[in-house]
Scaffold this active site. Sequence first.
Site, mmCIF file in Angstrom:
data_model
loop_
_atom_site.group_PDB
_atom_site.id
_atom_site.type_symbol
_atom_site.label_atom_id
_atom_site.label_comp_id
_atom_site.label_asym_id
_atom_site.label_seq_id
_atom_site.Cartn_x
_atom_site.Cartn_y
_atom_site.Cartn_z
ATOM 1 N N HIS A 247 23.432 18.348 -19.196
ATOM 2 C CA HIS A 247 23.731 17.852 -20.546
ATOM 3 C C HIS A 247 23.923 19.039 -21.496
ATOM 4 C CE1 HIS A 247 19.614 18.770 -21.596
ATOM 5 N NE2 HIS A 247 19.119 17.851 -20.764
ATOM 6 N N HIS B 167 21.256 21.840 -21.530
ATOM 7 C CA HIS B 167 21.395 22.827 -20.450
ATOM 8 C C HIS B 167 22.571 23.753 -20.768
ATOM 9 C CE1 HIS B 167 19.825 19.296 -17.893
ATOM 10 N NE2 HIS B 167 18.843 20.157 -17.953
ATOM 11 N N CYS C 285 1.508 15.772 -14.163
ATOM 12 C CA CYS C 285 2.683 15.131 -14.780
ATOM 13 C C CYS C 285 3.909 15.556 -13.980
ATOM 14 C CB CYS C 285 2.835 15.552 -16.237
ATOM 15 S SG CYS C 285 4.418 15.023 -16.913
ATOM 16 N N CYS D 137 6.663 17.371 -16.060
ATOM 17 C CA CYS D 137 6.453 18.821 -16.249
ATOM 18 C C CYS D 137 6.385 19.534 -14.914
ATOM 19 C CB CYS D 137 5.133 19.105 -16.961
ATOM 20 S SG CYS D 137 4.949 18.379 -18.573
ATOM 21 N N CYS E 113 1.336 12.366 -21.434
ATOM 22 C CA CYS E 113 1.886 13.714 -21.568
ATOM 23 C C CYS E 113 2.717 13.732 -22.852
ATOM 24 C CB CYS E 113 2.782 14.055 -20.363
ATOM 25 S SG CYS E 113 3.917 15.410 -20.705
ATOM 26 N N HIS F 150 6.573 14.015 -22.083
ATOM 27 C CA HIS F 150 7.266 12.985 -21.302
ATOM 28 C C HIS F 150 6.791 11.572 -21.582
ATOM 29 C CE1 HIS F 150 8.007 16.804 -19.211
ATOM 30 N NE2 HIS F 150 9.208 16.279 -19.065
ATOM 31 N N LYS G 298 16.470 13.588 -30.977
ATOM 32 C CA LYS G 298 16.179 14.140 -29.656
ATOM 33 C C LYS G 298 16.980 13.383 -28.594
ATOM 34 C CE LYS G 298 12.436 15.595 -26.742
ATOM 35 N NZ LYS G 298 11.083 15.532 -26.321
ATOM 36 N N LYS H 149 17.446 9.528 -22.385
ATOM 37 C CA LYS H 149 18.170 8.513 -21.625
ATOM 38 C C LYS H 149 18.007 7.159 -22.293
ATOM 39 C CE LYS H 149 18.411 10.226 -16.930
ATOM 40 N NZ LYS H 149 17.567 10.381 -15.766
HETATM 41 N N1 MSP Z 1 13.377 23.806 -13.667
HETATM 42 C C1 MSP Z 1 12.704 24.169 -14.861
HETATM 43 C C2 MSP Z 1 12.913 25.633 -15.182
HETATM 44 C C3 MSP Z 1 12.499 26.595 -14.115
HETATM 45 S S1 MSP Z 1 12.898 28.228 -14.535
HETATM 46 C C4 MSP Z 1 12.196 29.141 -13.349
HETATM 47 C C5 MSP Z 1 13.224 23.317 -16.030
HETATM 48 N N2 MSP Z 1 14.388 22.688 -15.824
HETATM 49 S S2 MSP Z 1 15.099 21.742 -16.911
HETATM 50 O O1 MSP Z 1 16.293 21.255 -16.281
HETATM 51 O O2 MSP Z 1 14.185 20.769 -17.407
HETATM 52 O O3 MSP Z 1 15.472 22.655 -18.105
HETATM 53 C C6 MSP Z 1 16.294 23.789 -17.898
HETATM 54 C C7 MSP Z 1 16.489 24.563 -19.202
HETATM 55 O O4 MSP Z 1 17.205 23.738 -20.117
HETATM 56 C C8 MSP Z 1 15.154 24.914 -19.868
HETATM 57 O O5 MSP Z 1 15.173 26.242 -20.353
HETATM 58 C C9 MSP Z 1 15.067 23.931 -21.013
HETATM 59 O O6 MSP Z 1 14.377 24.435 -22.120
HETATM 60 C C10 MSP Z 1 16.541 23.755 -21.348
HETATM 61 N N3 MSP Z 1 16.775 22.502 -22.052
HETATM 62 C C11 MSP Z 1 16.620 21.234 -21.593
HETATM 63 N N4 MSP Z 1 16.905 20.369 -22.616
HETATM 64 C C12 MSP Z 1 17.230 21.060 -23.730
HETATM 65 C C13 MSP Z 1 17.711 20.725 -25.007
HETATM 66 N N5 MSP Z 1 17.823 19.494 -25.435
HETATM 67 N N6 MSP Z 1 18.091 21.740 -25.819
HETATM 68 C C14 MSP Z 1 18.083 23.052 -25.404
HETATM 69 N N7 MSP Z 1 17.638 23.388 -24.208
HETATM 70 C C15 MSP Z 1 17.017 22.447 -23.419
HETATM 71 O O7 MSP Z 1 12.582 23.314 -17.059
#
Ligand code: MSP
Length: 517
Positions: A18, A21, A126, A129, A144, A147, A298, A301
Site C-alpha cells: 500500500h 509501504h 500479538c 506485531c 494490543c 492492532h 489512518k 482494511k
Molecule cells: N516486517 C516488519 C519489518 C521488519 S524489518 C527487519 C514490518 N513489516 S510491515 O509490512 O508491517 O511494514 C513495513 C514498513 O512499512 C515499516 O517500516 C512500516 O513502518 C511501514 N509502514 C506500514 N504502514 C505505513 C504507513 N501507513 N505509513 C508509512 N509507513 C508505514 O513491520
Amino acid sequence: MTKFYTTTAIDYVNGAPHIGHAYEKILTDVIYRHFTQRCEDAYFLTGTDEHGIKIQKTAAEKGISPKEFCDMNAQKFKDAWKALDIDYSQFIRTTDEQHEKIVQKIFKKLVEKGDIYKHSYTGLYCSGCEAFLNEKDLTEDGLCPDHQKKPEVVEEENYFFKLTKYKDAIIKHIKTNPDFIVPSFRANEVINQLENIEDISVSRVKTNVNWGIPVLDDPEQVIYVWIDALSNYITAIGYDPDGNSDKFEKLWPADVQVIGKDILKFHSIYWIAILMALELPLPKHILAHGWITIDQTKMSKSLGNVISPTAVLEAFNLDIPDPLRYYMASAAPCGKDGNYSDEDFKEKVNAHLANSMGNLLNRTLSMLVKYFDGDIKPEFLNKNELEKQALETVKAVKHHFDYFEVQEAAQKIIELVDITNKYVTDNAPWTLAKEEKMDKCGEVLTNVLQVMTVISSLIYPYCPNIASRMAEQLGYDLDIKLDDINCRYLKAGHLINKDDIKPVFLRMDSELADKKK
Ligand code: MSP
C-alpha cells in the site's frame, strides 16, 4: 565518501503493498539516488519478511502452502517497486536459502556465546506485531494498542536473547551519538523504553509456529521472526560467522537504515543488541519516518481506505511514476507524519512539476529557438548571475540529505525554480528581443538553461524520468557528480530544434494529458 549502504524495512507479505509501504521505499530510493550522485558505490537493499504465524494462518485460510502464498505476494511488491522506479540493488526474501542458512549460524553463534539461553515462559503474543507484549503495554480492555486485538496467552519453553546485557551499552551509544536516531526527538522515547527492557523470546515451539527457520541443533524450535527479519540487513550482503564476503566488508556498517516509527524499538534496541552480541559495527543512522494517512485518516482494511500505489498511477493515467514519487517524498518533514489526498496530489505536482519547472524549461527553449534558431552563441556565455544561487542550492540540498531531510531538500530545489522563473520575468527576454538587445536576450536565456542543468541533477532522485527528459533537451549528462556541478556545462553551438522541444511533464488535467489517456 566512497560507499553508501541504505536499507528499508522488509515488508510482511500477508497483503499487497500500500501507499505506506511505498512511502518508505520512495523515501529510501530518493536518498539512495542522491548518494549515487555523491559516491561511487551506493547500495540499496529492500525485500520481504515472509515467516511467522500470520503468514502461516493466512496461507492456511487460502488453502495454499505458505511458500506459494509468499511467492505470489512477494511478486506484488516487486511489481509495485518496478512501477515506481525503485532502483534497489538487491531484493532479499527471508525465505531465500542463503538467508536461512546464515540466520541459523547467527543463532548458533549467539547460543555458543551464552547470549541466547532456553527458558520456560508464559507471555502475551500479538500476531499483528509478531511480538510478545507486556501487560502494561495493553489498552484498558487488554488489547494490543496497534492492532486492537486481544493477544494470545502463550506458554512455551523458548530460547531467550539476553537483551538486558546490552542495555547500558545501547543507552550510552544513543546518548553519545545524538545523530544516531533520526530525527533526534525520537531518541528519548527509545531511552525510556530501554529503562524497562527485559530479555526477549527469540524462538517458538514448532508445533505452534512451523513457518519459520528451525534452530540448527534443536529443530523442534523455530527462530522467531524478529531475529530472522533483522538479520536480513547483513545476510543479504554476505555476512557469515565463518568468514564474510568482500561485499560485506565493503558495505557494512549501513549508512542509514530507513524504517517506520512503529518499528523503531526493534531497530534501535533489538537490532543494535544483536549487532553488539555479534561484535559487528553499528549502523551510522536509523531513520524513523512517520506514518502516511489517507485524507487525514489512518489506513485500514475495515475503513476500506487502503490505497495501492499502482492504483494511483493508473487512476491518473501516469506514464511515469515521477509525480507520485515527488509527492510522497515531500509529503512530510523528516520523521513526521504525512498525508495523501488525490486533490492535494494533483494540485502540488501540477504547480511544482508542470507549471513551475516544466514550463520554465519549455518556454526558455522555445525562445532560444524563436530568437536564435536554437543556438547558443559564444557571446551568451558570460558570467552567470544565477550561478551563485544555484551552487548555494546544491550545497543546501546536500546538507539536507546529510540529515535525510528529503522534503526539506525538495523545497530548496523548488525555491531555485521559483528564483529562476522570477529572473525570467524580471529580465523579460521577449522585451529584450523586441528592443533588439539580442546579446543580453541570449545571455538571459543561456543563464536560465545552465541553471536548468543544475535543477535536472537535483530533481533526479525524486523524478528520474523527468530529469532525463530535461537533460536530453539540454544535451546534459546526468551522471555528473554533485561535487562537480556548476553552471558551465552548456557549450556554444546548436542546442535544439523546434520539433525536439517536448514538455517534460504535462499537467494532470491538461488537454494533452487527456489525449494521452
Ligand atoms: N516486517 C516488519 C519489518 C521488519 S524489518 C527487519 C514490518 N513489516 S510491515 O509490512 O508491517 O511494514 C513495513 C514498513 O512499512 C515499516 O517500516 C512500516 O513502518 C511501514 N509502514 C506500514 N504502514 C505505513 C504507513 N501507513 N505509513 C508509512 N509507513 C508505514 O513491520
